[in-house]
Design an enzyme around this catalytic site. Structure first.
Site, PDB file in Angstrom:
ATOM      1  N   HIS A  12       0.831  -1.206   0.000  1.00 19.55           N
ATOM      2  CA  HIS A  12       0.000   0.000   0.000  1.00 19.55           C
ATOM      3  C   HIS A  12       0.867   1.258   0.000  1.00 19.55           C
ATOM      4  O   HIS A  12       2.039   1.246   0.391  1.00 19.55           O
ATOM      5  CB  HIS A  12      -0.928   0.002   1.214  1.00 19.55           C
ATOM      6  CG  HIS A  12      -0.196   0.056   2.533  1.00 19.55           C
ATOM      7  ND1 HIS A  12       0.366   1.207   3.041  1.00 19.55           N
ATOM      8  CD2 HIS A  12       0.080  -0.913   3.428  1.00 19.55           C
ATOM      9  CE1 HIS A  12       0.940   0.958   4.199  1.00 19.55           C
ATOM     10  NE2 HIS A  12       0.790  -0.335   4.457  1.00 19.55           N
ATOM     11  N   GLU A  92      -2.736  -7.162   7.573  1.00 22.44           N
ATOM     12  CA  GLU A  92      -1.442  -6.996   8.223  1.00 22.44           C
ATOM     13  C   GLU A  92      -1.348  -7.857   9.484  1.00 22.44           C
ATOM     14  O   GLU A  92      -2.350  -8.347  10.000  1.00 22.44           O
ATOM     15  CB  GLU A  92      -1.211  -5.512   8.546  1.00 22.44           C
ATOM     16  CG  GLU A  92       0.184  -5.165   9.039  1.00 22.44           C
ATOM     17  CD  GLU A  92       1.330  -5.581   8.111  1.00 22.44           C
ATOM     18  OE1 GLU A  92       1.413  -6.785   7.794  1.00 22.44           O
ATOM     19  OE2 GLU A  92       2.152  -4.709   7.731  1.00 22.44           O
TER      20      GLU A  92
END
Length: 233
Positions: A12, A92
């Protein structure tokens, strides 16, 4: 199964927690700079935008935003945001607020994210317990699950937008050990399945090339914890 697939792994772009190392921000979204970094991928990787056969994204806000902006031409060509596969297994690693995703209901109530098919998000996907726990065993299992999912897909060119820590675990290799590669913001790297391991339970990957990086280095929560433990912060 497509053991010869190209895996286009993408971290990201810059998110709010990357700026001031504030990992208490819930499901941290992109910064204005991060949105520009993500949008620049269309210009940096035009060939991959045309070659991608499948787009997969972690369902955290920053990865969905990076997917929307960074892979816009490919998404449009492939049929729109509802064709993107939201993969909670690619979330994550840590259980900090910044690394904990929002509920399916919260995302569906936000027009920015309601464009995606969020049905894979189970009620416990953001619990950080059991399969989703930030333990070594659970993280190894989750990274293996992602590799096996990618191996079982029939598409030739698969994009996965995820996070630095989980990407390091997905790209672990027995010959080199755990990856310590510092993924940059909005970085794109291409991997393939290692022929030596493609028929094994682990189905390890190997890197083919670095493609692009729209932003600089932004430490993950795990990297920050390591630096703090070493007394560098």
């Amino acid at each position: 199964m497509a053991p010869n697939s190209r895996l286009i792994l993408t971290r990201h772009a810059q998110a709010e927690h990357n700026v001031d190392l504030d990992y208490s921000i819930p499901d941290a979204p992109l910064t204005p700079l991060g949105k520009k970094q993500a949008a620049s991928l269309s210009r940096l990787i035009p060939d991959l935008q045309q070659e991608a056969d499948l787009i997969i994204s972690s369902p955290l806000r920053r990865t969905l935003q990076t997917t929307t902006l960074g892979w816009a031409p490919a998404i449009e060509r492939l049929g729109g945001p509802r064709k993107v596969v939201c993969m909670p297994q690619a979330q994550e690693c840590n259980n900090l607020p910044c690394d904990t995703g929002s509920s399916r209901e919260a995302l569906e109530a936000d027009p920015e994210f309601a464009i995606y098919d969020l049905s894979p998000l189970t009620p416990d996907w953001n619990s950080k317990q059991g399969f989703w726990a930030p333990t070594e065993e659970a993280l190894r299992n989750r990274a293996r699950w992602v590799r096996k999912f990618l191996l079982d897909r029939p598409e030739k060119n698969i994009v996965l937008v995820a996070h630095g820590d989980i990407l390091r675990r997905i790209t672990v290799h027995p010959k080199t050990g755990p990856s310590s590669y510092p993924w940059k913001n909005a970085e794109v790297r291409i991997f393939e399945f290692d022929p030596q391991y493609v028929d094994t339970e682990e189905c390890f990957l190997y890197q083919k090339e670095n493609v692009a990086a729209a932003g600089g280095y932004g430490p993950t929560s795990t990297e920050l914890e390591i630096e703090q433990a070493l007394g560098r912060l």
